[in-house]
Structure formats: structure tokens, C-alpha cells
Motif scaffolding. Structure first.
Motif, short mmCIF file in Angstrom:
data_model
loop_
_atom_site.label_atom_id
_atom_site.label_comp_id
_atom_site.label_asym_id
_atom_site.label_seq_id
_atom_site.Cartn_x
_atom_site.Cartn_y
_atom_site.Cartn_z
N VAL A 5 0.81 -1.23 -0.21
CA VAL A 5 0.21 0.29 0.28
C VAL A 5 0.89 1.25 0.07
N LEU A 6 0.60 2.01 -0.82
CA LEU A 6 1.37 3.41 -1.05
C LEU A 6 0.29 4.37 -0.62
N VAL A 7 0.52 5.60 0.34
CA VAL A 7 0.66 6.55 -0.53
C VAL A 7 0.99 7.95 -0.45
N GLN A 8 -0.08 8.60 -1.38
CA GLN A 8 0.51 9.95 -1.19
C GLN A 8 -0.09 11.67 -1.06
N ARG A 9 0.08 12.43 -0.66
CA ARG A 9 -0.29 13.87 -0.15
C ARG A 9 -1.04 15.06 -1.48
N HIS A 10 -1.97 14.69 -1.15
CA HIS A 10 -2.44 16.19 -1.98
C HIS A 10 -3.56 16.99 -1.29
N GLY A 11 -2.56 18.24 -0.56
CA GLY A 11 -3.00 18.91 0.25
C GLY A 11 -3.33 18.37 1.54
N ALA A 12 -4.98 18.83 1.91
CA ALA A 12 -5.80 17.51 2.95
C ALA A 12 -6.51 16.52 2.90
N VAL A 13 -5.62 16.23 1.75
CA VAL A 13 -6.56 14.47 0.28
C VAL A 13 -4.96 13.49 0.78
N ALA A 14 -5.53 12.23 1.42
CA ALA A 14 -5.11 11.27 1.12
C ALA A 14 -4.52 10.64 0.27
N SER A 15 -4.67 9.86 -0.94
CA SER A 15 -4.54 9.76 -2.25
C SER A 15 -4.05 7.77 -1.08
N VAL A 16 -4.42 7.01 -0.93
CA VAL A 16 -4.10 5.34 -0.92
C VAL A 16 -4.08 4.94 -1.88
N ILE A 17 -3.39 3.69 -2.41
CA ILE A 17 -3.00 3.15 -3.63
C ILE A 17 -2.73 1.51 -3.55
N GLN A 185 -8.91 9.42 -11.20
CA GLN A 185 -8.61 9.56 -10.21
C GLN A 185 -8.24 11.27 -10.31
N GLU A 186 -7.65 12.30 -11.14
CA GLU A 186 -8.48 13.53 -11.31
C GLU A 186 -9.61 14.00 -10.37
N THR A 187 -10.73 13.00 -11.30
CA THR A 187 -12.21 13.27 -10.46
C THR A 187 -12.22 12.82 -9.35
N ALA A 188 -11.95 12.15 -8.93
CA ALA A 188 -11.16 11.49 -7.20
C ALA A 188 -10.80 12.62 -6.20
N LEU A 189 -9.68 12.88 -6.84
CA LEU A 189 -9.24 14.12 -6.29
C LEU A 189 -9.81 14.81 -5.89
N ALA A 190 -10.80 15.95 -7.04
CA ALA A 190 -11.68 16.91 -7.10
C ALA A 190 -12.32 16.51 -5.81
N MET A 191 -13.05 15.29 -6.22
CA MET A 191 -13.96 15.49 -4.90
C MET A 191 -14.23 15.52 -3.65
N GLY A 192 -12.60 14.57 -3.47
CA GLY A 192 -11.95 14.60 -2.24
C GLY A 192 -11.36 15.82 -2.22
N LYS A 193 -10.61 17.75 -2.49
CA LYS A 193 -10.08 18.19 -1.87
C LYS A 193 -12.19 19.20 -1.62
N GLN A 194 -13.08 18.86 -2.50
CA GLN A 194 -14.30 19.24 -2.17
C GLN A 194 -14.80 19.18 -0.76
N LEU A 195 -14.68 17.70 -0.76
CA LEU A 195 -14.71 17.13 0.89
C LEU A 195 -14.38 17.53 2.11
N ALA A 196 -13.09 18.34 1.93
CA ALA A 196 -11.42 18.87 3.02
C ALA A 196 -12.08 20.42 3.12
N SER A 197 -12.74 20.85 2.32
CA SER A 197 -13.23 22.33 2.62
C SER A 197 -14.48 21.94 3.87
N VAL A 198 -15.32 21.31 3.90
CA VAL A 198 -16.22 20.81 4.95
C VAL A 198 -15.73 21.20 6.36
N ALA A 199 -16.43 21.23 7.34
CA ALA A 199 -17.31 21.16 8.32
C ALA A 199 -16.42 19.48 9.23
N PRO A 200 -15.18 19.27 9.36
CA PRO A 200 -15.02 17.79 9.33
C PRO A 200 -15.73 17.06 10.36
#
Length: 255
Positions: A5-17, A185-200
Motif C-alpha cells: 500500500v502506497l500513500v501520497q499527499r495532495h494537501g488535505a487529501v491522502a491518496s491510498v494506492i 483519479q483526477e475526478t476523485a481527487l477533486a471530490m476529495g478536495k471539495q470534501l476537505a473544505s467542509v466541516a470535518p
């Protein structure tokens, strides 16, 4: 040996591969234990707000059939260990988006259905292959699939074991987005960034409630009263109200 399992970071979004490309990410102990460890660790990182789970060209071909001939008690023990990966996806505070390309068969379908959102392209193939093997749906699929597609469609998928793709998967609500090839992947990351902007705190609370379905009306009303009382005294709620009044985007701190 490469990490399973690999992990990459895209700001507040973690990509688990998932990283068993030669086996099309078939679930084996290294992979499901790696997923459990990674997801459990991410839950404790306050800077992470969302997760994208992917597997490259092929999301997950199912369980590794190399371990299916183990004695019954040993097999059951491994099943229980593997189930922790699904629990870590469903039961954690973080919203999880499955970026599914290639195939999601058997336990791979179960893993995708454990996620909060599913993005795929028109060629992605989903299949509850269990009746072809003489097994029952596992890794929580009997719980998660009916919540997505309803009892009737879930019964059809889990008894006939037919392949569902693209637009058909979108039409039956098996997936949330059907996008052109190469943009999953691009779409999923965009959704992740959108979710990262709301109240956790809100995201975590909604996930906790939905994981307990079905609940009675009384149970839901009691839960929401308790949870709302806590969130209404959080700093994030204060920030949300202030941002709303000031007509700006809120800056939530998960406090």
C-alpha cells in the motif's frame, strides 16, 4: 518486496494506492493488513480531511484464491483479519472516495462499496463473482451493496454474478460518477478536495450515523440531539456561522 500500500499527499487529501499490480491487487494478508494500518494511521492525522482509494489500472480483482485452501479455522481467522480493512474504511472519521479503474470483482467490489463515494469510467467492470465460486459475498457486501442499489438489484448482482459496467453502474447507483477514461483519479481527487473544505466534524458524525443503519426513528432523533449539541459548541460551528455572515468560505480546523 514493494510495499503493498502506497500513500501520497495532495494537501488535505491522502491518496491510498493498492500496489500489487502483477496480481491486479488481489487481496492477500499483506494488502489488507496494509490497508488497515494505513487507514488507522490516517484517522489520527488532523491535517488529513479526505481519502482517495485506488489501485492503478485495476482496482482489485478480489480475494487472492491462493489462500482459499487453508483449513476452515485458519481461513475464518484470516477472514476476520481482512474484515478490519473494511471496518477501517467504513468506521473512520474520514470520507473515502473509491477511484475505480479496470475491475472491481468479489472482495474488490466489497472494498469499493465500503467507500462513501465511487468514481469509475465507462469501461470499469464490477462483479459480485461469488456464486461462480460457490462462496457468499464477503467483506461487508451483504450490508453495503443493498444500501447503494436496493435489495432487488443487490439480490440480482449477488445471485447471478453478472458484470455491471459504466452507464449501467451509474443508472443503478452502484457508482456516483461515470467519467471518461483517464480522468477517474483526477475526478476523485477533486471530490476529495471539495470534501476537505467542509466541516470535518459533520462528515465524521454523518459517517458514524450511516454505519449504524438501519436505526429506528427514535434512535436517529436521540442520536442527532446528542451529536448536534456537541457540534453546536465546537469552534468549527462558530467559524461556519461567522463565515456565512461574512459571505466568505469557512476555514475549518476540526475543533
Amino acid at each position: 518486496m514493494a510495499e503493498a500500500v502506497l500513500v501520497q499527499r495532495h494537501g488535505a487529501v491522502a491518496s491510498v494506492i493498492m500496489n500489487r499490480p502483477d496480481k491486479r491487487n488481489a487481496l492477500n494478508p499483506e494488502l489488507y493488513l496494509g490497508l488497515t494500518e494505513v487507514f488507522s494511521g490516517l484517522q489520527d492525522e488532523p491535517t488529513v480531511r479526505a481519502v482517495v482509494l485506488s489501485g492503478g489500472r485495476h482496482f482489485c480483482a478480489g480475494g487472492d484464491i491462493g489462500g482459499l485452501d487453508a483449513p476452515a479455522l485458519e481461513f475464518r481467522h484470516e477472514m476476520l483479519r481482512g474484515q478490519r480493512a473494511v471496518r477501517s474504511v467504513i468506521g473512520g472519521r474520514l470520507p473515502v472516495i473509491a477511484a475505480v479503474e479496470g475491475n472491481a470483482y468479489g472482495a474488490g467490489l466489497s472494498l469499493a462499496m465500503a467507500c462513501d463515494f465511487v468514481v469509475a469510467d465507462e469501461h470499469t467492470a464490477f462483479c459480485a463473482v461469488f456464486p461462480r465460486l460457490g462462496l457468499v459475498p464477503d467483506y461487508g457486501l451483504l450490508w453495503s451493496l443493498p444500501q447503494r442499489v436496493g435489495i432487488a438489484k443487490a439480490r440480482e448482482m449477488m445471485m447471478f454474478g453478472e458484470v455491471v459496467r459504466g452507464q449501467q453502474a451509474l443508472d443503478c447507483k452502484l457508482i456516483d460518477r461515470c467519467v471518461p477514461g483517464g480522468t477517474v483519479q483526477e475526478t476523485a481527487l477533486a471530490m476529495g478536495k471539495q470534501l476537505a473544505s467542509v466541516a470535518p466534524g459533520t462528515i465524521a458524525a454523518v459517517k458514524a450515523a450511516l454505519s449504524r443503519i438501519p436505526m429506528s426513528l427514535d434512535s436517529i432523533l436521540a442520536w442527532e440531539a446528542d451529536t448536534q449539541a456537541v457540534l453546536a459548541h465546537s469552534r468549527d460551528f462558530t467559524e461556519g456561522v461567522r463565515a456565512f455572515r461574512e459571505k466568505r468560505s469557512p476555514s475549518f480546523q476540526n475543533r
